[in-house]
Write a protein that holds these residues in place. Structure first.
Motif, PDB file in Angstrom:
ATOM      1  N   LEU A 213      19.051   6.176 103.678  1.00 20.52           N
ATOM      2  CA  LEU A 213      18.354   5.923 102.418  1.00 20.52           C
ATOM      3  C   LEU A 213      18.075   4.440 102.196  1.00 20.52           C
TER       4      LEU A 213
ATOM      5  N   ARG B 128      12.694  13.530 100.290  1.00 21.08           N
ATOM      6  CA  ARG B 128      12.011  12.997  99.107  1.00 21.08           C
ATOM      7  C   ARG B 128      12.174  11.482  98.955  1.00 21.08           C
ATOM      8  N   ASP B 129      12.836  10.862  99.914  1.00 24.76           N
ATOM      9  CA  ASP B 129      13.091   9.427  99.858  1.00 24.76           C
ATOM     10  C   ASP B 129      12.136   8.687 100.792  1.00 24.76           C
ATOM     11  N   GLN B 130      11.652   7.531 100.340  1.00 21.59           N
ATOM     12  CA  GLN B 130      10.689   6.762 101.137  1.00 21.59           C
ATOM     13  C   GLN B 130      11.241   6.302 102.474  1.00 21.59           C
ATOM     14  N   ASN B 131      12.548   6.164 102.585  1.00 21.37           N
ATOM     15  CA  ASN B 131      13.173   5.766 103.855  1.00 21.37           C
ATOM     16  C   ASN B 131      13.766   6.964 104.595  1.00 21.37           C
TER      17      ASN B 131
ATOM     18  N   ASN C 236      12.986  10.050 104.682  1.00 20.92           N
ATOM     19  CA  ASN C 236      12.064  11.005 105.310  1.00 20.92           C
ATOM     20  C   ASN C 236      11.780  10.636 106.753  1.00 20.92           C
TER      21      ASN C 236
ATOM     22  N   CYS D 227      17.713   2.740 107.677  1.00 20.05           N
ATOM     23  CA  CYS D 227      17.034   3.920 108.221  1.00 20.05           C
ATOM     24  C   CYS D 227      16.454   3.641 109.599  1.00 20.05           C
TER      25      CYS D 227
ATOM     26  N   LYS E 185      17.251  15.457  99.758  1.00 18.67           N
ATOM     27  CA  LYS E 185      17.390  14.094  99.233  1.00 18.67           C
ATOM     28  C   LYS E 185      16.683  13.109 100.174  1.00 18.67           C
ATOM     29  N   CYS E 186      16.874  13.298 101.467  1.00 19.11           N
ATOM     30  CA  CYS E 186      16.234  12.423 102.457  1.00 19.11           C
ATOM     31  C   CYS E 186      14.729  12.638 102.517  1.00 19.11           C
TER      32      CYS E 186
END
Length: 127
Positions: free
Chosen positions: A41, A77-80, A82, A46, A74-75
């Protein structure tokens, strides 16, 4: 851990992962154990996780990937995060990454319309 999440330090760790001996890679991967979600995250962490998934031995790779079980959405939907999930889909065995696909059941439409989720769906379709 602080070097892995540092603006410049993450590059040093990635280079060690790329060019180090299998023993060095294993040591670095072991130092990530228990922290894969936190690193995934993080903007710089990442990148280190992705590099580790690419270069470590299969058993260590499966251990690192397995730490994301229960945190896939959670991952995604996260900018890093994913990017880490995408790398898991690309590099991990089908068996090791099956929990990712399982988490998508019933959420495909929602993820397909999400800015990051659509990338992960695309990766699944490619692999």
């Amino acid at each position: 851990l602080s070097l892995m999440t540092d603006l410049f330090g993450n590059y040093v760790v990635q280079k060690f992962m790329e060019r180090g001996t299998p023993e060095h890679r294993a040591m670095l991967a072991q130092s990530m154990r228990g922290k894969v979600l936190e690193l995934s995250l993080d903007m710089y962490g990442c990148r280190v996780v992705q590099k580790a998934i690419e270069v470590v031995e299969r058993d260590l790779q499966e251990q690192l990937v397995g730490e994301l079980q229960g945190s896939v959405m959670k991952c995604v939907r996260d900018q890093n995060g994913n990017h880490v999930i995408q790398k898991c889909i690309e590099r991990a065995s089908t068996e090791a990454a099956q929990f990712i696909v399982d988490d998508f059941v019933g959420q495909v439409v929602q993820l397909a319309t999400h800015p990051y989720g659509c990338r992960v769906i695309q990766r699944i379709l490619e692999h």
